[in-house]
Design a protein around this motif. Structure first.
Motif, PDB file in Angstrom:
ATOM      1  N   GLU A   1     -44.813   4.752  56.028  1.00  0.00           N
ATOM      2  CA  GLU A   1     -43.613   5.329  56.582  1.00  0.00           C
ATOM      3  C   GLU A   1     -43.508   6.713  55.707  1.00  0.00           C
ATOM      4  O   GLU A   1     -43.211   7.575  56.333  1.00  0.00           O
ATOM      5  N   LEU A   2     -43.800   6.691  54.284  1.00  0.00           N
ATOM      6  CA  LEU A   2     -43.622   7.985  53.475  1.00  0.00           C
ATOM      7  C   LEU A   2     -44.688   8.769  53.423  1.00  0.00           C
ATOM      8  O   LEU A   2     -44.771   9.693  52.804  1.00  0.00           O
ATOM      9  N   SER A   3     -45.747   8.524  54.203  1.00  0.00           N
ATOM     10  CA  SER A   3     -47.186   9.178  54.305  1.00  0.00           C
ATOM     11  C   SER A   3     -47.641   9.053  52.914  1.00  0.00           C
ATOM     12  O   SER A   3     -48.405  10.226  52.345  1.00  0.00           O
ATOM     13  N   MET A   4     -47.866   7.823  52.288  1.00  0.00           N
ATOM     14  CA  MET A   4     -48.180   7.814  51.198  1.00  0.00           C
ATOM     15  C   MET A   4     -49.145   6.614  51.087  1.00  0.00           C
ATOM     16  O   MET A   4     -49.111   5.540  52.004  1.00  0.00           O
ATOM     17  N   GLU A   5     -50.015   6.527  50.098  1.00  0.00           N
ATOM     18  CA  GLU A   5     -51.026   5.327  49.953  1.00  0.00           C
ATOM     19  C   GLU A   5     -51.174   5.044  48.406  1.00  0.00           C
ATOM     20  O   GLU A   5     -51.439   5.801  47.627  1.00  0.00           O
TER      21      GLU A   5
END
Length: 535
Positions: free
Chosen positions: A31-35
């Motif tokens: 959701e936070l555009s993180m991985e």
């Protein structure tokens, strides 16, 4: 949502496996555009991960066996100063946390971890990364514009035109105040290459050569390099490089040939000082290249101490050259023939030796030929053949006849060809191209290629004719298209951005509001209200 390649990369570091698992599953990374691209249980392992994965954010325990979190941060930030560190610390480790903040940590949280609090901290880090990216983009734009302004300014000085750029205070002290010299690199037999290449091929070849020169220049320590005219690049070096001219020239020629299979030659100017002497430097460097027409292959050439050792200073017929150039611009054949006769009288009066008179005629022929080329009236003409005809002519009278026959033919053929496009029609062609391709990632190089002008010359003319810079005009065009879409359709605001050339809807909204004073939604509402009143 950002695609996989553009997601922000996160590394988790803690010597307790349970905390690592908790961090990985409790935060809504997607959701936070993180991985989460890696986990480490020690500072040493984390350091190796950083070098492999190039993360944007690191969430680390502050106290670990071996290398602790603060030592890890200091080590990493020497190579990656923009990486964001978020530390996790125990209640008894406040002094460590305070030291971490002093050393540049983004934030810290106390154990036991409140996952909502950590999520909010990560969101703040995301905002910081976005601002950092926008600032980087702005700085890149500023640097690009600065380089373009520099090229445009140098071009104007060489061509003898005047611009407000030349009066800017920041130019009062620059590297050209010291002694320097110019090199002009030209592709050999460029006229033939240009006739053979399609427009796309020409653009690709010239782009490739520019990249080759710029990459080489970054390593060389020169002052600047930029394209001037088609098939021609200017390079400026500090005087200290003068003793290495032969090596530099041969290295560049070999580099071009090795990477493109094209032949090029280089002419070096005399040493100059001061930015106002760029025009003189260009003349002497191009003058050195005249020797290329008598050589069997590409080469490196140097300007003579003066126009010719047997010609007194200032005796080159500059006024006759200027008058002949004007005759070309007006395609005045009769006036040109009269001036050619005056040139013969001038050379006889000064008693020039044969090789000196030939040098003047060669230089003059190249200048006049370039004017025809600049006006885009040139036909299938061979400058090399003309210069060879001058070279083999037995007497001054024969040389003048060769010149007159060539000029007469060039003018006659130019008069029967379509008239030269004036500046307004050339720029109009660029405007039409922008209007038809605004939705693409449109670069100034692509548009200037359509006009067959150098980037710096195109920038200058575009501003003169339209009153806009290229970027301003492209932005204006896109916003006008956006207004039309918003007013006449129900396309969602975030969907409008890619339709007009903006991939980031937020950036589109910022630009739209800056130009119109309203957000896209506000504009749509106000436009709808106006239409209702009219009905």
């Amino acid at each position: 949502m950002r695609d996989r390649e553009s997601q922000y990369r996160v590394i988790l570091v803690d010597d307790e496996p349970m905390i690592l698992r908790s961090l990985k599953v409790a935060i809504p990374w997607e959701e936070l555009s993180m991985e989460v691209v890696g986990e480490a249980r020690s500072g040493e392992a984390a350091l190796a991960l950083v070098r492999e994965m190039q993360p944007h954010i690191m969430i680390s325990d502050i106290r670990m066996p071996g290398m602790d979190g603060i030592s890890l941060m200091k080590e990493v930030m020497m190579e990656h100063p923009q990486l964001i560190f978020i530390f996790i610390s125990g209640y008894g480790e406040f002094e460590y946390a305070r030291e971490a903040l002093r050393e540049g940590a983004f934030d810290y949280l106390l154990k036991p971890i409140d996952h909502d609090e950590l999520t909010e901290t990560v969101r703040k880090a995301q905002v910081s990364l976005q601002k950092q990216a926008e600032n980087d983009k702005l700085m890149n734009s500023i640097q690009t514009l600065s380089l373009l302004a520099r090229e445009r300014m140098f071009t104007e000085l060489i061509e003898g035109s005047r611009s407000p750029l030349l009066d800017m205070q920041w130019l009062s002290h620059n590297e050209l105040d010291q002694c320097w010299y110019m090199a002009v690199l030209q592709l050999d037999q460029y006229e033939k290459l240009e006739r053979k290449w399609s427009r796309d091929e020409k653009r690709l070849w010239l782009f490739a050569i520019r990249n080759i020169l710029e990459e080489w220049f970054e390593q060389s320590g020169g002052l600047t390099v930029f394209p001037f005219r088609s098939g021609e690049w200017l390079l400026l070096f500090p005087e200290g490089y003068k003793e290495h001219q032969e090596k530099l020239g041969q290295e560049l020629i070999s580099l071009i040939k090795r990477n493109t299979k094209l032949s090029a030659s280089i002419g070096f100017s005399r040493t100059m000082a001061g930015m106002e002497r760029l025009g003189e430097a260009y003349e002497t460097a191009v003058g050195a290249l005249y020797q290329r027409f008598y050589a069997d292959s590409e080469g490196v050439y140097w300007a003579a101490p003066s126009r010719d050792s047997t010609i007194e200073h200032g005796s080159y017929p500059k006024q006759l050259e200027a008058d002949m150039l004007e005759s070309i611009r007006t395609l005045d054949r009769e006036r040109m023939m009269h001036l050619a006769d005056e040139l013969k009288v001038y050379l006889e009066h000064h008693g020039f030796q044969r090789h000196a008179a030939e040098r003047i005629l060669v230089e003059l022929s190249v200048v006049l030929f370039r004017q025809f080329r600049h006006m885009k009236t040139g036909g299938d003409w061979s400058l090399e053949g003309h210069l060879q005809d001058i070279h083999v002519a037995g007497t001054l009278k024969d040389m003048i006849v060769v010149l007159k026959l060539a000029l007469e033919r060039w003018i006659q053929e130019s008069m029967t060809r379509p008239a030269k496009e004036d500046v307004h029609s050339v720029i109009h062609k660029a405007q039409v191209y922008i209007d038809e391709h605004y939705q693409k990632d449109l670069a100034i190089e692509e548009v200037s290629e359509i006009t067959e002008l150098s980037i710096s010359h195109f920038c200058m003319l575009f501003k003169q004719v339209t009153g806009y810079t290229f970027v301003e005009y492209l932005t204006h065009c896109r916003i006008e298209k956006a207004k039309m879409i918003l007013k006449n359709s129900q396309v969602k605001v975030y969907q409008v951005a890619p339709l007009i050339g903006y991939q980031d809807p937020r950036y589109f909204t910022q630009v739209f509001k800056k130009i119109t004073g309203q957000t896209p939604s506000e504009y749509r509402e106000s436009a709808s209200g106006i239409d209702t009143i009219k009905k």
